[in-house]
Design a protein around this motif. Structure first.
Motif, PDB file in Angstrom:
ATOM      1  N   ALA A 197      41.502  78.532  47.954  1.00 15.88           N
ATOM      2  CA  ALA A 197      42.142  78.464  46.654  1.00 15.88           C
ATOM      3  C   ALA A 197      42.435  77.063  46.129  1.00 15.88           C
ATOM      4  CB  ALA A 197      43.432  79.283  46.654  1.00 15.88           C
ATOM      5  N   GLU A 198      41.363  76.434  45.673  1.00 15.39           N
ATOM      6  CA  GLU A 198      41.416  75.124  45.035  1.00 15.39           C
ATOM      7  C   GLU A 198      42.597  74.938  44.099  1.00 15.39           C
ATOM      8  OE1 GLU A 198      38.182  72.442  42.608  1.00 15.39           O
ATOM      9  OE2 GLU A 198      37.955  74.617  42.551  1.00 15.39           O
ATOM     10  N   LYS A 199      42.741  75.859  43.190  1.00  9.95           N
ATOM     11  CA  LYS A 199      43.708  75.660  42.123  1.00  9.95           C
ATOM     12  C   LYS A 199      45.146  75.800  42.587  1.00  9.95           C
ATOM     13  CE  LYS A 199      40.707  76.281  38.204  1.00  9.95           C
ATOM     14  NZ  LYS A 199      39.450  76.299  39.002  1.00  9.95           N
ATOM     15  N   ASP A 200      45.309  76.247  43.822  1.00  7.95           N
ATOM     16  CA  ASP A 200      46.651  76.376  44.363  1.00  7.95           C
ATOM     17  C   ASP A 200      47.150  75.093  45.036  1.00  7.95           C
ATOM     18  OD1 ASP A 200      47.007  78.849  43.429  1.00  7.95           O
ATOM     19  OD2 ASP A 200      46.610  79.886  45.320  1.00  7.95           O
ATOM     20  N   TYR A 201      46.251  74.161  45.283  1.00  9.66           N
ATOM     21  CA  TYR A 201      46.714  72.888  45.828  1.00  9.66           C
ATOM     22  C   TYR A 201      47.680  72.230  44.852  1.00  9.66           C
ATOM     23  CZ  TYR A 201      42.772  72.619  49.160  1.00  9.66           C
ATOM     24  OH  TYR A 201      41.871  72.830  50.154  1.00  9.66           O
ATOM     25  N   LEU A 202      48.825  71.773  45.322  1.00 11.66           N
ATOM     26  CA  LEU A 202      49.738  71.038  44.441  1.00 11.66           C
ATOM     27  C   LEU A 202      49.048  69.808  43.864  1.00 11.66           C
ATOM     28  CD1 LEU A 202      53.126  71.106  46.377  1.00 11.66           C
ATOM     29  CD2 LEU A 202      52.587  72.273  44.240  1.00 11.66           C
ATOM     30  N   ILE A 203      48.220  69.147  44.682  1.00 13.70           N
ATOM     31  CA  ILE A 203      47.586  67.914  44.216  1.00 13.70           C
ATOM     32  C   ILE A 203      46.584  68.223  43.096  1.00 13.70           C
ATOM     33  CG2 ILE A 203      45.781  67.930  46.018  1.00 13.70           C
ATOM     34  CD1 ILE A 203      47.422  64.814  44.429  1.00 13.70           C
ATOM     35  N   TYR A 204      45.933  69.397  43.187  1.00 15.49           N
ATOM     36  CA  TYR A 204      45.007  69.777  42.121  1.00 15.49           C
ATOM     37  C   TYR A 204      45.748  69.815  40.786  1.00 15.49           C
ATOM     38  CZ  TYR A 204      41.950  72.444  39.111  1.00 15.49           C
ATOM     39  OH  TYR A 204      41.186  72.835  38.052  1.00 15.49           O
ATOM     40  N   ARG A 205      46.917  70.463  40.786  1.00 12.52           N
ATOM     41  CA  ARG A 205      47.690  70.570  39.537  1.00 12.52           C
ATOM     42  C   ARG A 205      48.102  69.207  38.996  1.00 12.52           C
ATOM     43  NH1 ARG A 205      51.462  75.920  39.702  1.00 12.52           N
ATOM     44  NH2 ARG A 205      49.818  77.320  40.421  1.00 12.52           N
ATOM     45  N   ARG A 206      48.554  68.341  39.893  1.00  9.56           N
ATOM     46  CA  ARG A 206      49.021  67.038  39.414  1.00  9.56           C
ATOM     47  C   ARG A 206      47.866  66.199  38.873  1.00  9.56           C
ATOM     48  NH1 ARG A 206      53.408  64.623  43.579  1.00  9.56           N
ATOM     49  NH2 ARG A 206      53.328  62.873  42.121  1.00  9.56           N
ATOM     50  N   ILE A 207      46.732  66.257  39.549  1.00  5.52           N
ATOM     51  CA  ILE A 207      45.564  65.498  39.080  1.00  5.52           C
ATOM     52  C   ILE A 207      45.046  66.088  37.767  1.00  5.52           C
ATOM     53  CG2 ILE A 207      43.134  64.976  39.596  1.00  5.52           C
ATOM     54  CD1 ILE A 207      44.966  63.220  41.196  1.00  5.52           C
ATOM     55  N   TYR A 208      45.051  67.400  37.677  1.00  3.50           N
ATOM     56  CA  TYR A 208      44.585  68.054  36.449  1.00  3.50           C
ATOM     57  C   TYR A 208      45.458  67.647  35.267  1.00  3.50           C
ATOM     58  CZ  TYR A 208      43.744  71.614  32.936  1.00  3.50           C
ATOM     59  OH  TYR A 208      43.468  72.238  31.741  1.00  3.50           O
ATOM     60  N   GLU A 209      46.772  67.688  35.442  1.00  2.00           N
ATOM     61  CA  GLU A 209      47.681  67.318  34.347  1.00  2.00           C
ATOM     62  C   GLU A 209      47.495  65.864  33.932  1.00  2.00           C
ATOM     63  OE1 GLU A 209      51.487  68.353  35.963  1.00  2.00           O
ATOM     64  OE2 GLU A 209      50.929  70.488  35.999  1.00  2.00           O
ATOM     65  N   LEU A 210      47.210  65.001  34.912  1.00  2.00           N
ATOM     66  CA  LEU A 210      47.110  63.565  34.644  1.00  2.00           C
ATOM     67  C   LEU A 210      45.767  63.181  34.025  1.00  2.00           C
ATOM     68  CD1 LEU A 210      48.945  61.090  35.177  1.00  2.00           C
ATOM     69  CD2 LEU A 210      47.800  60.806  37.372  1.00  2.00           C
ATOM     70  N   THR A 211      44.678  63.838  34.440  1.00  2.00           N
ATOM     71  CA  THR A 211      43.337  63.369  34.064  1.00  2.00           C
ATOM     72  C   THR A 211      42.475  64.423  33.399  1.00  2.00           C
ATOM     73  OG1 THR A 211      42.281  64.062  36.130  1.00  2.00           O
ATOM     74  CG2 THR A 211      43.359  61.900  36.136  1.00  2.00           C
ATOM     75  N   GLY A 212      42.876  65.685  33.454  1.00  2.00           N
ATOM     76  CA  GLY A 212      42.033  66.747  32.905  1.00  2.00           C
ATOM     77  C   GLY A 212      40.891  67.148  33.832  1.00  2.00           C
ATOM     78  N   SER A 213      40.834  66.577  35.056  1.00  2.00           N
ATOM     79  CA  SER A 213      39.777  66.929  36.007  1.00  2.00           C
ATOM     80  C   SER A 213      39.918  68.393  36.412  1.00  2.00           C
ATOM     81  CB  SER A 213      39.878  66.039  37.253  1.00  2.00           C
ATOM     82  OG  SER A 213      39.252  66.661  38.357  1.00  2.00           O
ATOM     83  N   GLU A 214      38.821  69.178  36.236  1.00  2.00           N
ATOM     84  CA  GLU A 214      38.916  70.621  36.485  1.00  2.00           C
ATOM     85  C   GLU A 214      38.298  71.073  37.796  1.00  2.00           C
ATOM     86  OE1 GLU A 214      37.217  72.378  32.992  1.00  2.00           O
ATOM     87  OE2 GLU A 214      39.159  72.442  31.970  1.00  2.00           O
ATOM     88  N   ARG A 215      37.688  70.118  38.511  1.00  2.00           N
ATOM     89  CA  ARG A 215      36.964  70.530  39.710  1.00  2.00           C
ATOM     90  C   ARG A 215      37.124  69.478  40.811  1.00  2.00           C
ATOM     91  NH1 ARG A 215      31.921  70.595  41.644  1.00  2.00           N
ATOM     92  NH2 ARG A 215      31.313  68.961  40.189  1.00  2.00           N
ATOM     93  N   ILE A 216      37.371  69.917  42.020  1.00  2.00           N
ATOM     94  CA  ILE A 216      37.390  68.993  43.156  1.00  2.00           C
ATOM     95  C   ILE A 216      35.933  68.766  43.550  1.00  2.00           C
ATOM     96  CG2 ILE A 216      38.112  68.659  45.555  1.00  2.00           C
ATOM     97  CD1 ILE A 216      40.592  70.287  44.962  1.00  2.00           C
ATOM     98  N   ASP A 217      35.387  67.598  43.210  1.00  2.00           N
ATOM     99  CA  ASP A 217      33.944  67.382  43.334  1.00  2.00           C
ATOM    100  C   ASP A 217      33.570  66.483  44.516  1.00  2.00           C
ATOM    101  OD1 ASP A 217      34.884  64.969  42.499  1.00  2.00           O
ATOM    102  OD2 ASP A 217      33.816  64.934  40.588  1.00  2.00           O
ATOM    103  N   THR A 218      34.542  66.175  45.378  1.00  2.00           N
ATOM    104  CA  THR A 218      34.305  65.233  46.471  1.00  2.00           C
ATOM    105  C   THR A 218      35.035  65.713  47.723  1.00  2.00           C
ATOM    106  OG1 THR A 218      34.270  63.427  44.847  1.00  2.00           O
ATOM    107  CG2 THR A 218      34.614  62.804  47.163  1.00  2.00           C
ATOM    108  N   ASP A 219      34.460  65.459  48.890  1.00  2.00           N
ATOM    109  CA  ASP A 219      35.171  65.743  50.142  1.00  2.00           C
ATOM    110  C   ASP A 219      36.245  64.681  50.346  1.00  2.00           C
ATOM    111  OD1 ASP A 219      33.404  67.816  50.520  1.00  2.00           O
ATOM    112  OD2 ASP A 219      32.162  66.734  51.969  1.00  2.00           O
TER     113      ASP A 219
END
Lengths: 356, 356
Positions: free
Chosen positions: A290-312
């Motif tokens: 569950a990508e979108k459940d990562y807290l860091i995903y939410r913070r990065i999304y809010e800050l940059t609009g990045s919608e996908r974790i594209d890197t290991d």
């Protein structure tokens, strides 16, 4: 006040420099995380500042230097060089010295998928082999009795394939993994055995002081890691026994690292090796949790609009410790701990937003 | 008593295993030292036992497994695998990311020769560049003020060639090196300056709390390394500043490592990286400082008949530390120390037999 300001600047500047340096070309925030040394909280703070100061801009989830940012980059004399070896992916250790990598990939192809329930997530098969190679190099593999606490990486089966250890005992909380490991071990005739274990309990009595080596990947709260390392340590024979575990920069600040190092020394260990970014977690596979459940995903999304974790981007330092005297685990006996084992303010991947 | 015996066995067995493993083919004792993890005292002890037990024999200074040794090797399931990357010589970091290695070799070609008076001995030019590359990768090079305490490696000039640091200050006791560094720096226009410094004195007042990074290669007695690291630390600005130094397994037992690590934490540092065998000392060049005077040479000669150091056996771990708060040097002010800075029972290379 003067001294405080000066510290502050040094502390911040390294991460800012690494961000500005690697924005020589456009990058996603996930690529950038991969290239800086800081923990996630600091990364987000510095990126926020750079965006606010107008040195960096974010377009459709990608980051760019502004012309002001380029000036700052030149003022700080920041330049991009490729420092890492491409043959061994910068690890120094080759990925298949034992010639078993293909077989290992076959073995792991039907592995149980990672589950958030136990904060699982496994490292790349190549990196499991590198880790085994490093353990081998140290003389910690051949003819040894090895205890693995938590094995979603399936390193026990990789070590089984080398035919070098005398015996491998796996302690796991996840019944799916226990069954998988025991089934494969029986099929291949490995001296590998898995049984159920909850880290809140003491080691089973027959396992105390019985092992030459432990391997574990603890959670990264202070309380959690102390617990994992104490259980692992209580399985060791004593002086000369060694332990291997992973620790991230991402979910553990250096202040936390220092506390962990202090506790290791208290337990009569010495730290002998720290291999930065030795373990890489393949996001594509681990994203099932569950990508979108990562807290860091939410913070990065809010800050940059990045919608996908594209890197290991998730990687950890491999740490080796060795007992220089009788091992003194900090925790013994049963403990009552719930979420605080798993979660603190630095747990931005491990902790799921939904669980908070 | 039971526990003591058990510790003892684990402790010894690793070194014995590494020796028996790598005697798959004939080797000189110097090649073997290169392949085991133990300190020199332990290496000599274990080799002595193996010779006495008839598992290993020594013919004309070369070591061989006896048939009894081969049986033991097979019983312990010892096998040789090549684990290290050959492209980056197992370091993970490439040797010339900045494209200045040739020029650096030209610069260092007329360097002052190492002298026993100050326990000198320098690392390979390739490894100096790797070390700089690692420092760069961490964000510790660009636009930084860097203090180097003791510079027979001439890393200051290598950093100068990259054009990345803002300023480099070298503190040296050897006037020949000071002159050499200042002459080359002027010729090339580097922001590198060297001045005379005796580690028994405090840092010059104008250098206190002025630097982002220190680099040093301390002597390896507890008192000596505490002194070097305290002087270096007192030059750092504070939180976020970092330090790089080398530490061998050869002249520092793990018990000593633990004490050093404890002192680093006390000074408010955290250990962030430990790169095993990152620095290799080219014996051919450093042997000018009297091969036969090494204590270890005499002990190996008496044990095996080996008459020549035929391998670059002396290598050290690169350690990076970072201040997590105000730096608290353990030693300050002038100290009176003589040989005990340089020599203890583990100093089998640094201490010259003639000086004892």
């Amino acid at each position: 006040m003067w001294i405080w300001c000066e510290w502050r600047e040094v502390w911040n500047l390294r991460t800012k420099k690494q961000i500005l340096r690697y924005l020589k070309k456009e990058r996603s925030p996930w690529e950038l995380i991969n290239l800086v040394d800081s923990d996630l909280n600091e990364f987000v703070e510095r990126l926020k500042e750079l965006l606010e100061e107008g040195l960096v801009e974010s377009i459709n989830g990608k980051l760019y230097l502004t012309s002001k940012g380029e000036e700052e980059r030149d003022r700080l004399n920041l330049r991009v060089y490729n420092t890492r070896c491409d043959r061994c992916e910068g690890r120094g250790i080759v990925k298949d010295p034992f010639g078993v990598l293909d077989e290992y990939k076959k073995i792991t192809s039907n592995r149980p998928r990672p589950t958030a329930e136990y904060d699982q997530g496994y490292i790349k098969e190549e990196d499991v082999m590198r880790r085994i190679a490093f353990i081998y190099e140290r003389g910690d593999l051949e003819n040894n009795e090895i205890i693995v606490i938590g094995d979603d990486d399936l390193i026990s089966l990789g070590m089984g394939l080398t035919e070098l250890p005398k015996k491998i005992e796996v302690l796991e909380i996840d019944n799916r993994l226990i069954e998988y490991i025991n089934r494969v071990a029986q099929e291949y005739g490995f001296s590998v055995h898995a049984r159920r274990f909850d880290v809140r309990e003491d080691l089973p009595e027959d396992l105390f002081k019985k092992f030459d080596v432990f391997i574990t990947d603890p959670v990264e709260t202070i309380e959690g890691i102390t617990l994992f390392l104490s259980r692992a340590a209580s399985g060791l024979k004593g002086k000369g026994s060694s332990g291997y575990f992973g620790l991230t920069h991402l979910e553990a600040s250096l202040t936390k690292w220092r506390e962990i190092e202090k506790r290791l020394l208290e337990m009569n260990f010495v730290i002998t090796d720290m291999l930065r970014d030795f373990n890489v977690y393949p996001m594509k596979d681990n994203l099932e949790i569950a990508e979108k459940d990562y807290l860091i995903y939410r913070r990065i999304y809010e800050l940059t609009g990045s919608e996908r974790i594209d890197t290991d981007f998730y990687r950890s330092t491999l740490i080796r410790i060795e007992a220089i005297d009788e091992v003194r685990p900090i925790v013994s006996g049963k403990v009552e701990l719930k979420d605080e084992i798993y979660v603190d303010d630095e747990s931005l991947v491990t902790a799921k937003a939904t669980r908070r």
